[in-house]
Design an enzyme around this catalytic site. Sequence first.
Site, PDB file in Angstrom:
ATOM      1  N   TYR A 150      15.458  34.474  53.743  1.00 52.40           N
ATOM      2  CA  TYR A 150      15.915  33.267  52.754  1.00 52.40           C
ATOM      3  C   TYR A 150      16.081  33.899  51.143  1.00 52.40           C
ATOM      4  O   TYR A 150      15.994  33.316  50.627  1.00 52.40           O
ATOM      5  CB  TYR A 150      15.585  31.788  52.455  1.00 52.40           C
ATOM      6  CG  TYR A 150      15.548  30.900  53.692  1.00 52.40           C
ATOM      7  CD1 TYR A 150      16.186  30.212  53.137  1.00 52.40           C
ATOM      8  CD2 TYR A 150      15.853  30.974  54.708  1.00 52.40           C
ATOM      9  CE1 TYR A 150      16.612  28.090  53.540  1.00 52.40           C
ATOM     10  CE2 TYR A 150      15.687  29.828  55.342  1.00 52.40           C
ATOM     11  CZ  TYR A 150      16.369  29.383  55.087  1.00 52.40           C
ATOM     12  OH  TYR A 150      16.760  27.989  56.050  1.00 52.40           O
ATOM     13  N   LYS A 178       6.259  33.797  65.052  1.00 50.35           N
ATOM     14  CA  LYS A 178       7.813  34.261  66.089  1.00 50.35           C
ATOM     15  C   LYS A 178       6.856  35.618  65.925  1.00 50.35           C
ATOM     16  O   LYS A 178       7.284  37.072  66.140  1.00 50.35           O
ATOM     17  CB  LYS A 178       8.863  34.348  66.312  1.00 50.35           C
ATOM     18  CG  LYS A 178       9.707  33.304  66.361  1.00 50.35           C
ATOM     19  CD  LYS A 178       9.843  33.129  67.781  1.00 50.35           C
ATOM     20  CE  LYS A 178      10.504  33.949  68.774  1.00 50.35           C
ATOM     21  NZ  LYS A 178      10.531  32.833  70.665  1.00 50.35           N
ATOM     22  N   ASP A 231       9.150  28.907  69.253  1.00 49.47           N
ATOM     23  CA  ASP A 231      10.197  28.319  70.318  1.00 49.47           C
ATOM     24  C   ASP A 231       9.047  26.970  71.322  1.00 49.47           C
ATOM     25  O   ASP A 231       9.870  26.034  71.866  1.00 49.47           O
ATOM     26  CB  ASP A 231      10.399  28.820  70.489  1.00 49.47           C
ATOM     27  CG  ASP A 231       9.873  30.300  71.943  1.00 49.47           C
ATOM     28  OD1 ASP A 231       9.320  30.189  70.500  1.00 49.47           O
ATOM     29  OD2 ASP A 231       9.789  30.699  73.521  1.00 49.47           O
ATOM     30  N   ASP A 251      12.446  25.471  58.604  1.00 43.74           N
ATOM     31  CA  ASP A 251      13.076  25.091  58.393  1.00 43.74           C
ATOM     32  C   ASP A 251      13.661  24.217  59.541  1.00 43.74           C
ATOM     33  O   ASP A 251      14.114  22.480  59.672  1.00 43.74           O
ATOM     34  CB  ASP A 251      14.598  25.694  58.409  1.00 43.74           C
ATOM     35  CG  ASP A 251      16.051  25.066  56.960  1.00 43.74           C
ATOM     36  OD1 ASP A 251      15.928  23.439  57.239  1.00 43.74           O
ATOM     37  OD2 ASP A 251      17.059  25.610  57.370  1.00 43.74           O
TER      38      ASP A 251
END
Length: 396
Positions: A149, A219, A259, A283
């Site tokens: 971002y 991640k 995930d 988000d």
Amino acid sequence: MSTITADHNGKPIVPNHPTIPFVEGDGVGSEVTRSMLRVVDEAVKRAYDERRSIRWKEVLAGKKAYDQTGEWLPKATMEAFRQYLIGIKGPLTTPIGDGIRSLNVALRQGLDLYVCLRPVRWFEGVVSPVKRPQDVDITVFRENTEDIYAGIEWDANTDKAKKFLCFLQEEMGVTKIRFPETSAFGVKPVSREGTERLIRAAARYTIETGRKHLTLVHKGNIMKFTEGGFKRWGYELIQREFAAELNNGTLIVNDCIADAFLQNALLKPEAYSVVATLNLNGDYISDMLAAQVGGIGISPGANINYTTGHAIFEATHGTAPDIAGKNMANPCSLILSATMLLDYIGWSEAARIIEKALAHCFTQGKATADLARFMPQGKPLSTSDFTQELLSHITL
Ligand code: ATP
């Protein structure tokens, strides 16, 4: 004195009659803000009689500001949020071609509001797509200033993309770009400082609210230094600064790959309580969790700098131009953001009164059309009638 200040830990010091700036917002903003102000005033009065009250101070941003001052985000507005420490705002239009990418982003950057706080819980009566929405009670601490971002990216086939490619290939020895000539590039900065301040705030919140469990979502299996750094720096910080709480069991920290988290949060949401995560993961996660409790349109949020104490509470939906001015808008996102504000300043009795009144309405199927149409006994109310209904449960 009516100004909220912060102590050296960034905790707000709140007078009994604080001035709190608000931005009405564009589109449905004026309708939902009017509703929120009435509900909050009534709840504060019910909780504390005349001993406490909020002195609301309107400040301008968005279309209303542009029409009156020629500026989308006047300096005076930024100054008011800076001076009064805490504020609340309705949804804002993004100006087109005025050098400002987004007013929300400009406000966040101006005050370095590094936490996007999104509590997600279910209200009885609200229709949800999952079997046990009552098991979802998760507060997300989303990092607000870093990650992909940061806006550092170059479009494919531009001089800058070519220059960047050249740097990667010739100076950094990168050989793994699959289609170099047609690639766009983005940079994902993640720092130790940025990670530490977010996870420190999440850990303190977990301890202070008695929630105990903090999960770092990342991640790091794929992005070893950015997302992996987030995890590693997070654990190191927890060991260094929260050793006592780890030992006495008031803080339990684990981590989860993003995930797997999305899957787990759907299958066994009760396993999670407070979540700290980077910007992009945050988000996705906050919107998925909000959808799980049927509350995508009524989820509250805040942007907070826990170091200086600055905070702006906000409606998480947009300006909804299709229903603006029709007395149809659901004011719950802003009202629930106001309950977060009340909790933040320690006026939790008033916050609980509002939540109870909302729960009463929802269990009776009384809601604005966006929610009522899914409720078996739903009675769609206009914004003003719904507000009146809420007020009647507050003044009881
Ligand atoms: P913006 O450009 O400001 O993001 P938008 O219309 O693209 O506006 P939203 O405002 O989030 O995006 O609206 C998406 C949909 O949800 C619209 O159909 C809108 O009417 C509806 N909606 C958004 N907020 C509310 C609300 N408070 N009450 C009822 N419906 C809402």
